[in-house]
Design a protein around this motif. Structure first.
Motif, PDB file in Angstrom:
ATOM      1  N   ASP A 185       0.838  -1.198   0.000  1.00  0.00           N
ATOM      2  CA  ASP A 185       0.000   0.000   0.000  1.00  0.00           C
ATOM      3  C   ASP A 185       0.875   1.251   0.000  1.00  0.00           C
ATOM      4  OD1 ASP A 185      -2.178  -1.715   0.026  1.00  0.00           O
ATOM      5  OD2 ASP A 185      -2.449  -1.604   2.186  1.00  0.00           O
ATOM      6  N   ASN A 186       0.737   2.099   1.002  1.00  0.00           N
ATOM      7  CA  ASN A 186       1.545   3.316   1.057  1.00  0.00           C
ATOM      8  C   ASN A 186       2.579   3.246   2.182  1.00  0.00           C
ATOM      9  OD1 ASN A 186      -0.777   3.438   2.704  1.00  0.00           O
ATOM     10  ND2 ASN A 186      -0.615   5.638   2.917  1.00  0.00           N
ATOM     11  N   TYR A 187       3.151   2.071   2.389  1.00  0.00           N
ATOM     12  CA  TYR A 187       4.150   1.853   3.442  1.00  0.00           C
ATOM     13  C   TYR A 187       5.496   1.457   2.838  1.00  0.00           C
ATOM     14  CZ  TYR A 187       0.135   2.164   6.444  1.00  0.00           C
ATOM     15  OH  TYR A 187      -0.989   2.627   7.083  1.00  0.00           O
ATOM     16  N   TYR A 188       6.549   2.024   3.422  1.00  0.00           N
ATOM     17  CA  TYR A 188       7.905   1.859   2.906  1.00  0.00           C
ATOM     18  C   TYR A 188       8.889   1.770   4.062  1.00  0.00           C
ATOM     19  CZ  TYR A 188       5.764   3.836  -1.303  1.00  0.00           C
ATOM     20  OH  TYR A 188       4.966   4.070  -2.385  1.00  0.00           O
ATOM     21  N   PHE A 189      10.099   1.285   3.742  1.00  0.00           N
ATOM     22  CA  PHE A 189      11.208   1.486   4.673  1.00  0.00           C
ATOM     23  C   PHE A 189      12.446   1.853   3.882  1.00  0.00           C
ATOM     24  CE2 PHE A 189      11.616  -3.176   4.100  1.00  0.00           C
ATOM     25  CZ  PHE A 189      12.970  -3.307   3.834  1.00  0.00           C
ATOM     26  N   ASP A 190      13.349   2.517   4.563  1.00  0.00           N
ATOM     27  CA  ASP A 190      14.588   2.983   3.971  1.00  0.00           C
ATOM     28  C   ASP A 190      15.697   2.668   4.967  1.00  0.00           C
ATOM     29  OD1 ASP A 190      16.276   4.125   2.146  1.00  0.00           O
ATOM     30  OD2 ASP A 190      15.522   6.163   2.372  1.00  0.00           O
ATOM     31  N   ASN A 196      22.930   3.958  10.040  1.00  0.00           N
ATOM     32  CA  ASN A 196      22.577   3.749  11.445  1.00  0.00           C
ATOM     33  C   ASN A 196      21.401   2.807  11.667  1.00  0.00           C
ATOM     34  OD1 ASN A 196      24.531   5.584  12.529  1.00  0.00           O
ATOM     35  ND2 ASN A 196      23.248   7.240  11.756  1.00  0.00           N
ATOM     36  N   CYS A 197      20.384   2.876  10.794  1.00  0.00           N
ATOM     37  CA  CYS A 197      19.171   2.108  11.068  1.00  0.00           C
ATOM     38  C   CYS A 197      18.290   2.016   9.830  1.00  0.00           C
ATOM     39  CB  CYS A 197      18.382   2.750  12.206  1.00  0.00           C
ATOM     40  SG  CYS A 197      17.724   4.376  11.787  1.00  0.00           S
ATOM     41  N   TYR A 198      17.187   1.298   9.998  1.00  0.00           N
ATOM     42  CA  TYR A 198      16.111   1.259   9.017  1.00  0.00           C
ATOM     43  C   TYR A 198      15.004   2.175   9.540  1.00  0.00           C
ATOM     44  CZ  TYR A 198      18.275  -2.863   6.971  1.00  0.00           C
ATOM     45  OH  TYR A 198      19.142  -3.711   6.365  1.00  0.00           O
ATOM     46  N   THR A 199      14.384   2.906   8.638  1.00  0.00           N
ATOM     47  CA  THR A 199      13.296   3.800   9.014  1.00  0.00           C
ATOM     48  C   THR A 199      12.049   3.399   8.240  1.00  0.00           C
ATOM     49  OG1 THR A 199      14.899   5.590   9.302  1.00  0.00           O
ATOM     50  CG2 THR A 199      12.575   6.209   9.215  1.00  0.00           C
ATOM     51  N   ALA A 200      10.946   3.195   8.964  1.00  0.00           N
ATOM     52  CA  ALA A 200       9.670   2.857   8.338  1.00  0.00           C
ATOM     53  C   ALA A 200       8.874   4.133   8.130  1.00  0.00           C
ATOM     54  CB  ALA A 200       8.896   1.886   9.222  1.00  0.00           C
ATOM     55  N   TYR A 201       8.187   4.200   6.971  1.00  0.00           N
ATOM     56  CA  TYR A 201       7.434   5.393   6.596  1.00  0.00           C
ATOM     57  C   TYR A 201       6.038   5.037   6.104  1.00  0.00           C
ATOM     58  CZ  TYR A 201      11.998   7.710   6.227  1.00  0.00           C
ATOM     59  OH  TYR A 201      13.255   8.219   6.481  1.00  0.00           O
ATOM     60  N   GLU A 202       5.151   6.005   6.252  1.00  0.00           N
ATOM     61  CA  GLU A 202       3.841   5.956   5.617  1.00  0.00           C
ATOM     62  C   GLU A 202       3.763   7.140   4.656  1.00  0.00           C
ATOM     63  OE1 GLU A 202      -0.888   5.977   6.736  1.00  0.00           O
ATOM     64  OE2 GLU A 202       0.518   6.905   8.123  1.00  0.00           O
ATOM     65  N   ASP A 203       3.407   6.887   3.417  1.00  0.00           N
ATOM     66  CA  ASP A 203       3.192   7.960   2.454  1.00  0.00           C
ATOM     67  C   ASP A 203       1.851   8.610   2.798  1.00  0.00           C
ATOM     68  OD1 ASP A 203       2.735   9.626   0.282  1.00  0.00           O
ATOM     69  OD2 ASP A 203       3.351   8.138  -1.205  1.00  0.00           O
ATOM     70  N   THR A 204       1.856   9.910   3.072  1.00  0.00           N
ATOM     71  CA  THR A 204       0.627  10.611   3.456  1.00  0.00           C
ATOM     72  C   THR A 204      -0.265  10.898   2.251  1.00  0.00           C
ATOM     73  OG1 THR A 204       1.638  12.793   3.225  1.00  0.00           O
ATOM     74  CG2 THR A 204       1.789  11.723   5.397  1.00  0.00           C
ATOM     75  N   LEU A 205       0.237  10.604   1.061  1.00  0.00           N
ATOM     76  CA  LEU A 205      -0.457  10.848  -0.202  1.00  0.00           C
ATOM     77  C   LEU A 205      -0.647  12.346  -0.452  1.00  0.00           C
ATOM     78  CD1 LEU A 205      -3.081   7.969   0.000  1.00  0.00           C
ATOM     79  CD2 LEU A 205      -0.809   7.928  -1.039  1.00  0.00           C
ATOM     80  N   TYR A 252      12.063   3.804  13.918  1.00  0.00           N
ATOM     81  CA  TYR A 252      13.442   3.465  13.565  1.00  0.00           C
ATOM     82  C   TYR A 252      13.749   2.075  14.103  1.00  0.00           C
ATOM     83  CZ  TYR A 252      13.459   8.485  12.924  1.00  0.00           C
ATOM     84  OH  TYR A 252      13.154   9.756  12.518  1.00  0.00           O
ATOM     85  N   TYR A 253      14.425   1.262  13.280  1.00  0.00           N
ATOM     86  CA  TYR A 253      14.620  -0.148  13.612  1.00  0.00           C
ATOM     87  C   TYR A 253      16.029  -0.607  13.257  1.00  0.00           C
ATOM     88  CZ  TYR A 253       9.606   0.406  13.641  1.00  0.00           C
ATOM     89  OH  TYR A 253       8.349   0.875  13.901  1.00  0.00           O
ATOM     90  N   GLN A 254      16.473  -1.670  13.915  1.00  0.00           N
ATOM     91  CA  GLN A 254      17.810  -2.209  13.677  1.00  0.00           C
ATOM     92  C   GLN A 254      17.875  -3.096  12.441  1.00  0.00           C
ATOM     93  OE1 GLN A 254      19.094  -4.161  17.240  1.00  0.00           O
ATOM     94  NE2 GLN A 254      19.382  -2.259  18.360  1.00  0.00           N
ATOM     95  N   THR A 255      16.762  -3.716  12.067  1.00  0.00           N
ATOM     96  CA  THR A 255      16.761  -4.627  10.917  1.00  0.00           C
ATOM     97  C   THR A 255      15.574  -4.336  10.005  1.00  0.00           C
ATOM     98  OG1 THR A 255      15.374  -6.323  11.952  1.00  0.00           O
ATOM     99  CG2 THR A 255      17.765  -6.465  12.361  1.00  0.00           C
TER     100      THR A 255
END
Length: 94
Positions: free
Chosen positions: A6-11, A15-24, A39-42
């Motif tokens: 859907d509108n969910y991503y990670f980058d 330092n870490c992985y960052t999870a995002y939601e696209d606000t459209l 923010y996540y380690q994996t």
């Protein structure tokens, strides 16, 4: 940036992985606006964080839903994201 569903991503950065939601929505330069979920380690933890965020959004809806419906929607999210997690385990197995 990795599209999860859907509108969910990670980058990731060094330092870490960052999870995002696209606000459209778009900014003044017509670039997408993302909301940081966490923010996540994996990468696995980032996907799990997205699942938890999606479940919280269901529980926090303005309308009331029955517990059974909430559980069903959470199970649907988990099934969809389980496939993503399985792919991550296959590709990045340490």
């Amino acid at each position: 940036m990795v599209h999860v569903m859907d509108n969910y991503y990670f980058d990731a950065d060094s330092n870490c992985y960052t999870a995002y939601e696209d606000t459209l929505k778009k900014d003044k330069d017509d670039k997408p606006i993302y909301r940081t979920i966490g923010y996540y380690q994996t990468s696995k933890q980032a996907v799990e964080g997205i699942a938890k965020y999606m479940q919280k959004k269901i529980a926090g809806k303005d309308e009331n839903i029955e517990l059974g419906e909430f559980v069903k929607e959470c199970e649907d999210i988990n099934i969809q994201l389980r496939m993503t997690l399985d792919d991550i385990f296959k590709a990045v197995d340490f």
